[in-house]
Design an enzyme around this catalytic site. Structure first.
Site, short mmCIF file in Angstrom:
data_model
loop_
_atom_site.label_atom_id
_atom_site.label_comp_id
_atom_site.label_asym_id
_atom_site.label_seq_id
_atom_site.Cartn_x
_atom_site.Cartn_y
_atom_site.Cartn_z
N GLN A 59 79.17 -66.01 16.37
CA GLN A 59 79.36 -65.92 14.92
C GLN A 59 80.25 -67.07 14.43
O GLN A 59 81.34 -67.27 14.96
CB GLN A 59 79.99 -64.55 14.58
CG GLN A 59 80.08 -64.26 13.11
CD GLN A 59 78.71 -64.10 12.44
OE1 GLN A 59 77.81 -63.47 13.00
NE2 GLN A 59 78.56 -64.67 11.27
N ASP A 71 69.88 -68.44 17.35
CA ASP A 71 70.23 -68.97 16.02
C ASP A 71 69.52 -70.31 15.77
O ASP A 71 69.47 -70.78 14.64
CB ASP A 71 71.76 -69.19 15.92
CG ASP A 71 72.45 -68.10 15.11
OD1 ASP A 71 71.75 -67.42 14.33
OD2 ASP A 71 73.67 -67.96 15.25
N LYS A 78 74.29 -56.91 12.55
CA LYS A 78 73.36 -57.43 13.56
C LYS A 78 73.20 -56.44 14.71
O LYS A 78 72.09 -56.16 15.17
CB LYS A 78 73.87 -58.79 14.08
CG LYS A 78 73.67 -59.90 13.06
CD LYS A 78 74.44 -61.17 13.38
CE LYS A 78 74.30 -62.14 12.20
NZ LYS A 78 75.10 -63.37 12.34
#
Ligand code: NDP
Length: 284
Positions: free
Chosen positions: A98, A121, A54
């Site tokens: 994460q 997200d 990422k």
């Protein structure tokens, strides 16, 4: 029939080149560089790879990024304090934690602590609600990538039978919502579904997101179906495979995504898309 292979690497490359151009334009017009903060707690090897990918993707697209690492036994309060700082940081347009988090964390509380306007997200309850209501602010990256794939391949979803294997918050549920909003007729299957093959054989669009290597066999697929394989499974020999028996199903489907090189690269690409959109929205 031999299926068309939907190439995630190629589509991701094309989209990322466009994002780079847009990021340069935003910097030139408003002095704003899209910024993403990625928080990783613990030392899970797969999570470390995801986070590294990422951050690298951000650098290649000309975005600012910050990688924030914590030991597995960190006090949750430290992470909450850092999220609060990032929420107020004008250089940061997207914040990602994460998952999975260590067991002593309340993951829902952590996701809720992220400002909904920076929740790239799309997991914050406010953003899930907006998606449900049909006016999403951030679409969760994996289903967003799948929708891009289908659009790019020119697949008309109206009135089609779409069957999704898996009902997770990050893939199955938002996938169902997006396909329904695109006017497909949607069925969601899960571990308690009876006669799974009855459902999968009806599918014009079949999305496999259950995390079981090569679970979907050729006999479970309707001839001519579009098969999207979200699964990422590591085999004992170290190789990756999806939830679909790619070789056999390619002979039945009209289009199929491979693993690796299918949905995976699109997920990170849509994270860039959400971060860029957040930065552009703020600059407007
Ligand atoms: P989860 O483990 O959260 O969910 C799996 C789902 O599959 C559950 O809803 C479960 O049902 C269902 N399921 C499990 N076994 C069966 C079965 N035998 N028949 C029918 N349904 C079943 O997984 P995720 O949604 O997080 O991920 C799914 C897969 O996608 C994984 O391989 C993951 O690595 C991959 N993934 C890939 C991404 C990418 O970028 N390509 C991004 C995210 C995930 P129940 O709810 O009843 O338990």
């Amino acid at each position: 029939m031999t299926a068309t292979i939907l190439d995630g690497n190629a589509l991701a490359k094309k989209l990322r080149a466009d994002f780079k151009t847009r990021a340069e334009a935003l910097l030139a017009s408003h002095g704003t560089r899209p910024g993403l903060a990625v928080i990783l707690v613990g030392e899970d090897a797969a999570s470390q790879v995801y986070v590294r990918n990422k951050v690298n993707a951000c650098a290649q697209a000309g975005f600012h990024s910050e990688k924030i690492l914590y030991a597995p036994d960190v006090e949750p309060q430290r992470v909450f304090s850092r999220i609060a700082e990032l929420n107020a940081d004008p250089k940061i347009h997207g914040i990602l934690v994460q998952l999975p988090l260590p067991k002593h964390f309340d993951s829902d509380a952590v996701l809720k602590a992220i400002c909904p306007g920076k929740d790239v997200d799309g997991f914050h309850a406010e953003n899930v609600g907006a998606l449900m209501q049909g006016h999403p602010r951030f679409i969760p990256c994996t289903p967003y990538g799948v929708m891009k794939f289908l659009a790019e391949a020119g697949i008309d979803l109206k009135g089609k039978e779409a069957v999704i294997l898996g009902r997770s918050n990050i893939v199955g549920k938002p996938m169902a919502m997006l396909l329904m909003q695109a006017s497909a007729t949607v069925t969601i299957c899960h571990s308690q579904t009876r006669d799974l093959a009855f459902h999968t054989r009806r599918a014009d669009i079949l999305v496999a997101a259950l995390g079981k290597p090569r679970f979907v066999t050729a006999g479970m697929v309707k001839p001519g179906a579009v098969v999207i394989d979200v699964g990422i499974n590591r085999l004992p020999d170290g190789k990756l495979c999806g939830d679909v028996d790619f070789a056999a199903v390619s002979e039945v489907a009209s289009a199929i995504t491979p693993v690796p090189g299918g949905v995976g690269p699109m997920t990170i690409t849509m994270l860039l898309a959400n971060t860029l959109e957040a930065a552009e929205r703020e600059a407007r």
